[in-house]
Each structure stands twice: as structure tokens, then as C-alpha cells.
Write an enzyme that holds these catalytic residues in place. Sequence first.
Site, PDB file in Angstrom:
ATOM      1  N   CYS A 180      16.423   5.023   2.131  1.00  0.00           N
ATOM      2  CA  CYS A 180      15.320   5.790   2.738  1.00  0.00           C
ATOM      3  C   CYS A 180      15.412   5.677   4.264  1.00  0.00           C
ATOM      4  O   CYS A 180      15.369   4.564   4.814  1.00  0.00           O
ATOM      5  CB  CYS A 180      13.978   5.273   2.234  1.00  0.00           C
ATOM      6  SG  CYS A 180      13.912   5.201   0.430  1.00  0.00           S
ATOM      7  N   CYS A 204      16.752  -3.832   0.285  1.00  0.00           N
ATOM      8  CA  CYS A 204      16.630  -2.803  -0.759  1.00  0.00           C
ATOM      9  C   CYS A 204      17.882  -1.935  -0.828  1.00  0.00           C
ATOM     10  O   CYS A 204      18.460  -1.554   0.193  1.00  0.00           O
ATOM     11  CB  CYS A 204      15.408  -1.934  -0.478  1.00  0.00           C
ATOM     12  SG  CYS A 204      15.125  -0.691  -1.745  1.00  0.00           S
ATOM     13  N   CYS A 247      -2.775  -3.998  -3.073  1.00  0.00           N
ATOM     14  CA  CYS A 247      -1.551  -3.273  -3.438  1.00  0.00           C
ATOM     15  C   CYS A 247      -0.318  -4.121  -3.147  1.00  0.00           C
ATOM     16  O   CYS A 247      -0.066  -4.496  -2.001  1.00  0.00           O
ATOM     17  CB  CYS A 247      -1.507  -1.965  -2.663  1.00  0.00           C
ATOM     18  SG  CYS A 247      -0.024  -1.008  -3.034  1.00  0.00           S
ATOM     19  N   ARG A 262      -5.694   9.107   1.610  1.00  0.00           N
ATOM     20  CA  ARG A 262      -5.633   7.886   2.437  1.00  0.00           C
ATOM     21  C   ARG A 262      -4.911   8.131   3.761  1.00  0.00           C
ATOM     22  O   ARG A 262      -3.753   8.553   3.776  1.00  0.00           O
ATOM     23  CB  ARG A 262      -4.948   6.737   1.680  1.00  0.00           C
ATOM     24  CG  ARG A 262      -4.981   5.426   2.484  1.00  0.00           C
ATOM     25  CD  ARG A 262      -4.445   4.239   1.709  1.00  0.00           C
ATOM     26  NE  ARG A 262      -5.128   4.088   0.450  1.00  0.00           N
ATOM     27  CZ  ARG A 262      -4.508   3.945  -0.724  1.00  0.00           C
ATOM     28  NH1 ARG A 262      -3.194   3.908  -0.781  1.00  0.00           N
ATOM     29  NH2 ARG A 262      -5.201   3.843  -1.829  1.00  0.00           N
ATOM     30  N   CYS A 279      12.969   3.517   6.501  1.00  0.00           N
ATOM     31  CA  CYS A 279      12.463   2.231   5.999  1.00  0.00           C
ATOM     32  C   CYS A 279      13.131   1.016   6.634  1.00  0.00           C
ATOM     33  O   CYS A 279      14.361   0.891   6.650  1.00  0.00           O
ATOM     34  CB  CYS A 279      12.597   2.178   4.484  1.00  0.00           C
ATOM     35  SG  CYS A 279      11.776   0.724   3.787  1.00  0.00           S
ATOM     36  N   CYS A 324      -0.914   6.855  -7.477  1.00  0.00           N
ATOM     37  CA  CYS A 324      -1.077   6.906  -6.028  1.00  0.00           C
ATOM     38  C   CYS A 324       0.216   7.527  -5.524  1.00  0.00           C
ATOM     39  O   CYS A 324       1.292   6.955  -5.711  1.00  0.00           O
ATOM     40  CB  CYS A 324      -1.268   5.495  -5.475  1.00  0.00           C
ATOM     41  SG  CYS A 324      -1.211   5.422  -3.666  1.00  0.00           S
ATOM     42  N   CYS A 362      -3.019  -2.481  -7.523  1.00  0.00           N
ATOM     43  CA  CYS A 362      -2.037  -1.409  -7.343  1.00  0.00           C
ATOM     44  C   CYS A 362      -0.687  -2.075  -7.120  1.00  0.00           C
ATOM     45  O   CYS A 362      -0.630  -3.177  -6.553  1.00  0.00           O
ATOM     46  CB  CYS A 362      -2.414  -0.550  -6.136  1.00  0.00           C
ATOM     47  SG  CYS A 362      -1.213   0.762  -5.782  1.00  0.00           S
TER      48      CYS A 362
HETATM   49  N1  SAM Z   1      10.240   0.443  -2.750  1.00  0.00           N
HETATM   50  C1  SAM Z   1       9.126   1.125  -3.244  1.00  0.00           C
HETATM   51  C2  SAM Z   1       9.232   2.623  -3.138  1.00  0.00           C
HETATM   52  O1  SAM Z   1       9.948   3.118  -2.275  1.00  0.00           O
HETATM   53  O2  SAM Z   1       8.578   3.304  -3.926  1.00  0.00           O
HETATM   54  C3  SAM Z   1       7.803   0.676  -2.661  1.00  0.00           C
HETATM   55  C4  SAM Z   1       7.640   0.391  -1.216  1.00  0.00           C
HETATM   56  S1  SAM Z   1       7.897   1.725  -0.084  1.00  0.00           S
HETATM   57  C5  SAM Z   1       7.930   0.849   1.422  1.00  0.00           C
HETATM   58  C6  SAM Z   1       6.380   2.639  -0.122  1.00  0.00           C
HETATM   59  C7  SAM Z   1       6.211   3.817   0.796  1.00  0.00           C
HETATM   60  O3  SAM Z   1       5.917   3.400   2.121  1.00  0.00           O
HETATM   61  C8  SAM Z   1       7.363   4.783   0.992  1.00  0.00           C
HETATM   62  O4  SAM Z   1       7.505   5.673  -0.068  1.00  0.00           O
HETATM   63  C9  SAM Z   1       6.978   5.506   2.266  1.00  0.00           C
HETATM   64  O5  SAM Z   1       6.225   6.676   1.988  1.00  0.00           O
HETATM   65  C10 SAM Z   1       6.112   4.473   3.000  1.00  0.00           C
HETATM   66  N2  SAM Z   1       6.794   3.997   4.214  1.00  0.00           N
HETATM   67  C11 SAM Z   1       7.821   3.110   4.255  1.00  0.00           C
HETATM   68  N3  SAM Z   1       8.241   2.907   5.522  1.00  0.00           N
HETATM   69  C12 SAM Z   1       7.459   3.693   6.313  1.00  0.00           C
HETATM   70  C13 SAM Z   1       7.411   3.937   7.718  1.00  0.00           C
HETATM   71  N4  SAM Z   1       8.269   3.356   8.572  1.00  0.00           N
HETATM   72  N5  SAM Z   1       6.481   4.782   8.188  1.00  0.00           N
HETATM   73  C14 SAM Z   1       5.618   5.397   7.336  1.00  0.00           C
HETATM   74  N6  SAM Z   1       5.636   5.211   5.995  1.00  0.00           N
HETATM   75  C15 SAM Z   1       6.535   4.380   5.490  1.00  0.00           C
HETATM   76  C1  DTB Z   2       2.080   4.247   1.178  1.00  0.00           C
HETATM   77  O1  DTB Z   2       2.111   5.478   1.047  1.00  0.00           O
HETATM   78  N1  DTB Z   2       2.066   3.629   2.342  1.00  0.00           N
HETATM   79  C2  DTB Z   2       2.119   2.182   2.146  1.00  0.00           C
HETATM   80  C3  DTB Z   2       2.005   2.057   0.611  1.00  0.00           C
HETATM   81  N2  DTB Z   2       2.068   3.399   0.165  1.00  0.00           N
HETATM   82  C4  DTB Z   2       2.938   1.188  -0.121  1.00  0.00           C
HETATM   83  C5  DTB Z   2       3.278   1.558   2.802  1.00  0.00           C
HETATM   84  C6  DTB Z   2       3.355   1.841   4.288  1.00  0.00           C
HETATM   85  C7  DTB Z   2       4.513   1.099   4.839  1.00  0.00           C
HETATM   86  C8  DTB Z   2       4.649   1.265   6.311  1.00  0.00           C
HETATM   87  C9  DTB Z   2       5.848   0.585   6.839  1.00  0.00           C
HETATM   88  C10 DTB Z   2       5.883  -0.897   6.641  1.00  0.00           C
HETATM   89  O2  DTB Z   2       4.881  -1.588   6.937  1.00  0.00           O
HETATM   90  O3  DTB Z   2       6.942  -1.409   6.280  1.00  0.00           O
HETATM   91 FE1  SF4 Z   3      13.562   0.598  -0.674  1.00  0.00          FE
HETATM   92 FE2  SF4 Z   3      12.163   1.142   1.516  1.00  0.00          FE
HETATM   93 FE3  SF4 Z   3      13.120   3.119   0.051  1.00  0.00          FE
HETATM   94 FE4  SF4 Z   3      11.101   1.607  -0.929  1.00  0.00          FE
HETATM   95  S1  SF4 Z   3      11.022   2.943   0.850  1.00  0.00           S
HETATM   96  S2  SF4 Z   3      12.952   2.269  -2.019  1.00  0.00           S
HETATM   97  S3  SF4 Z   3      11.648  -0.371  -0.013  1.00  0.00           S
HETATM   98  S4  SF4 Z   3      14.346   1.591   1.163  1.00  0.00           S
END
Ligand code: SAM
Ligand code: DTB
Ligand code: SF4
Length: 327
Positions: free
Chosen positions: A65, A61, A105, A272, A68, A196, A136
Site C-alpha cells: 500500500c 507488512c 479498534c 468518520r 502506508c 467499517c 473493532c
Molecule cells: N492491514 C490492515 C488493512 O490494510 O486492512 C489494517 C490496517 S490499515 C493501516 C487500515 C487503513 O488505514 C488503510 O486501509 C488506510 O485506509 C488507512 N491508512 C493507512 N495509512 C494511512 C495514511 N498514511 N494516511 C491515511 N490513512 C491511512
Molecule cells: C481507517 O480508515 N483509518 C484508521 C483505521 N481505519 C484502522 C487507520 C488510520 C491510520 C493512519 C496512519 C497511521 O497512523 O499509521
Molecule cells: Fe499492510 Fe499498511 Fe496495507 Fe494494511 S495498509 S495491508 S498494514 S501495508
Amino acid sequence: MADTAHPFVTVRHDWTKAEIAALFDLPFMELVYRAATVHRQYFDPSEVQLSQLLSIKTGGCAENCGYCSQSAHHKTGLKASKLMPVDEVLTAAKAAKDGGAQRFCMGAAWRDLKDRDVPALAEMISEVKALGLETCATLGMITADQAKSLKDAGLDYYNHNLDTSPEYYADVVTTRTYQERLDTLEAVREVGMKTCCGGIVGMGESRADRASFLHQLATLPAHPDSLPINNLVPVSNTPLGELSKVKGGVTPVEFVRTIAVARIVCPKSMVRLSAGRNEMSEELQALCFMAGANSIFVGDQLLTTANPERGTDAHLMQSLGLRPMTM
Ligand code: SAM
Ligand code: DTB
Ligand code: SF4
């Protein structure tokens, strides 16, 4: 806010930051009692909504973030993949339904949705919906036109998180602005799709940041239909995963406080208990449900990290007398 022992909380969009900060500062028992009272005004507290995630496009990506595993900016060792074919998504969705999930989702590691991907996603969404699941998607930033196409295909919810407070945001991500997140949520609401939207705690933010983050959600023109509260899952070699190894995350009690305040300020939202459950005891999760959480992710995988196994969650639900929400 009415300051009585039995507050009847109505849906408000004019919460002040000071009021929300004051909720965080309440004695823990009082806060949980108020949240549990509000929970009962709008929901059956024994019912829990069950969602299941699938990463339909993993890694690589462009966003940075700091939490992530999927950002191309961090060397997490995660293998990037292309958009999953529809038949593979359907196989996973059928298994999710058979396992008891109510909502499916689909998550993609994209900065924003490209028009060229919309037809494939529309097909995916309509076929998942035809299985009898709520749908979703979380695909990064989208425009109102794209949201309309996805809604027409059968998309019920769009997930896009604010993640944290406006004040702490620059410590979390710099490649997309807070306003851009708000704009995507506006586009989703504009076409009448359900939202959401939530965030993450335990990223090194202060209690004032958690209050400010919930203030943002509570003062949106419409509260999120689903409100995910994630506890940071520390991923090695991500800036915030490494920071949390040094600084530690939030205490369990502070996590429950965040759930409770979310329940009080957004009384009709499905709050949630999201990422981080795999690391939580049954007792801590029970406190979260008592504080007003009424939705979880099921299935042994979130997007790229682990979630409790089905048997573990069956035990949790059974021992607490929780039931899947009647839809
Ligand atoms: N790329 C899209 C976005 O950022 O909107 C969708 C996927 S992103 C992984 C969805 C959400 O997962 C993020 O906004 C974040 O709140 C949550 N998330 C991602 N990595 C995480 C982590 N290591 N621990 C907790 N929450 C996480
Ligand atoms: C949200 O708030 N939590 C979910 C969903 N929306 C997309 C994602 C959690 C991701 C946790 C880290 C991972 O598994 O990569
Ligand atoms: Fe990309 Fe992860 Fe950020 Fe979603 S949360 S925009 S997958 S870097």
C-alpha cells in the site's frame, strides 16, 4: 435523487456514478446544506461517536500500500513488532475507556489473518468487550469462518477499506486486488458482523476517482455501518507520501465535499472524520461536522501517526457544543 430544496434522502443502493459526480459539482453551500439536512434525518447532529485505535501488531507488512508506514516494501524506518500480549492490549483499552472512547479498534499490519492467531485475538476481543467497550478489528483479509470466530468472541465491527476508486487502485497497491477487498467485506457481512469501510483522499486521485470510490460504497449490498474518510497523512519514503509532497493533497474545501457526498449517499452510516485531523484547524473540522461527519478517532495516536491530544479534542467538542454519541 429528488432535486428540491429540502431533499428527503432515503437509503438507496442504486446510485449512479453520474449522480454522485453531480453532487461533487454542486455549489459548496448547497452541497453542505443538503448533507446537513440528510444528517438531521437520521442523527442528532450534536452527537459524535468516539473510537480509539491501537496497533496490536506493527510494521513488516507484506502488502505494498503506497501510503502506508507499515509496508515492508517501503523504507520508512518503522520498527516491526510481534502481536502484542493480551494484558498490554487490555491496559491500553482501559485507558481508552477512561479517556472517553466508546469503541476500541485493534489494528494489525497483516496481509491476511492466519488461523493460528485467531485464539489469541479471540481472547483479546472478549476481554476488551468485557470492559464495556464496543470492539473493532482490522487484520487484513479474512474468511467467513474466521469472521464467525471473531464475532463469537465478541467482535462488533470489522474494518476493511476500499481505499480509493477501482480506476485509481493500481496506483495505490498492487499486491491485493479490489475484488479481494470486496470479498473480505462480503465475508464479514455474511456472518452478520458490522462493517467499517472507507478510504483515503489526497493520494493524487481525481475528483472523478473520489466520486467513483463513494459510488462503490453507496452500491454495496449493505452500506458500511461506519465509513471512515481519511485524509492522507504523508509518510516520508512511501510512494504516495513522496508524491503528495510534490503534488499536494486535496484542498480543505474538496475534503469537506467528500465528507458531504459520503453523508448523502450513505445517510445512515457513521461518517468518520479519520486520519489527518491532527493537521486540521478547528474551523475545518467544524465544516466536516456540518457536512455530516459524526465520528472521530480519539487518543493521541492513530496506528503509527499522531492524532490530536485529549485536551485539544476536549476544546474542539466544547467549543462546537458536540457530545459523545449516546449508545
Ligand atoms: N492491514 C490492515 C488493512 O490494510 O486492512 C489494517 C490496517 S490499515 C493501516 C487500515 C487503513 O488505514 C488503510 O486501509 C488506510 O485506509 C488507512 N491508512 C493507512 N495509512 C494511512 C495514511 N498514511 N494516511 C491515511 N490513512 C491511512
Ligand atoms: C481507517 O480508515 N483509518 C484508521 C483505521 N481505519 C484502522 C487507520 C488510520 C491510520 C493512519 C496512519 C497511521 O497512523 O499509521
Ligand atoms: Fe499492510 Fe499498511 Fe496495507 Fe494494511 S495498509 S495491508 S498494514 S501495508
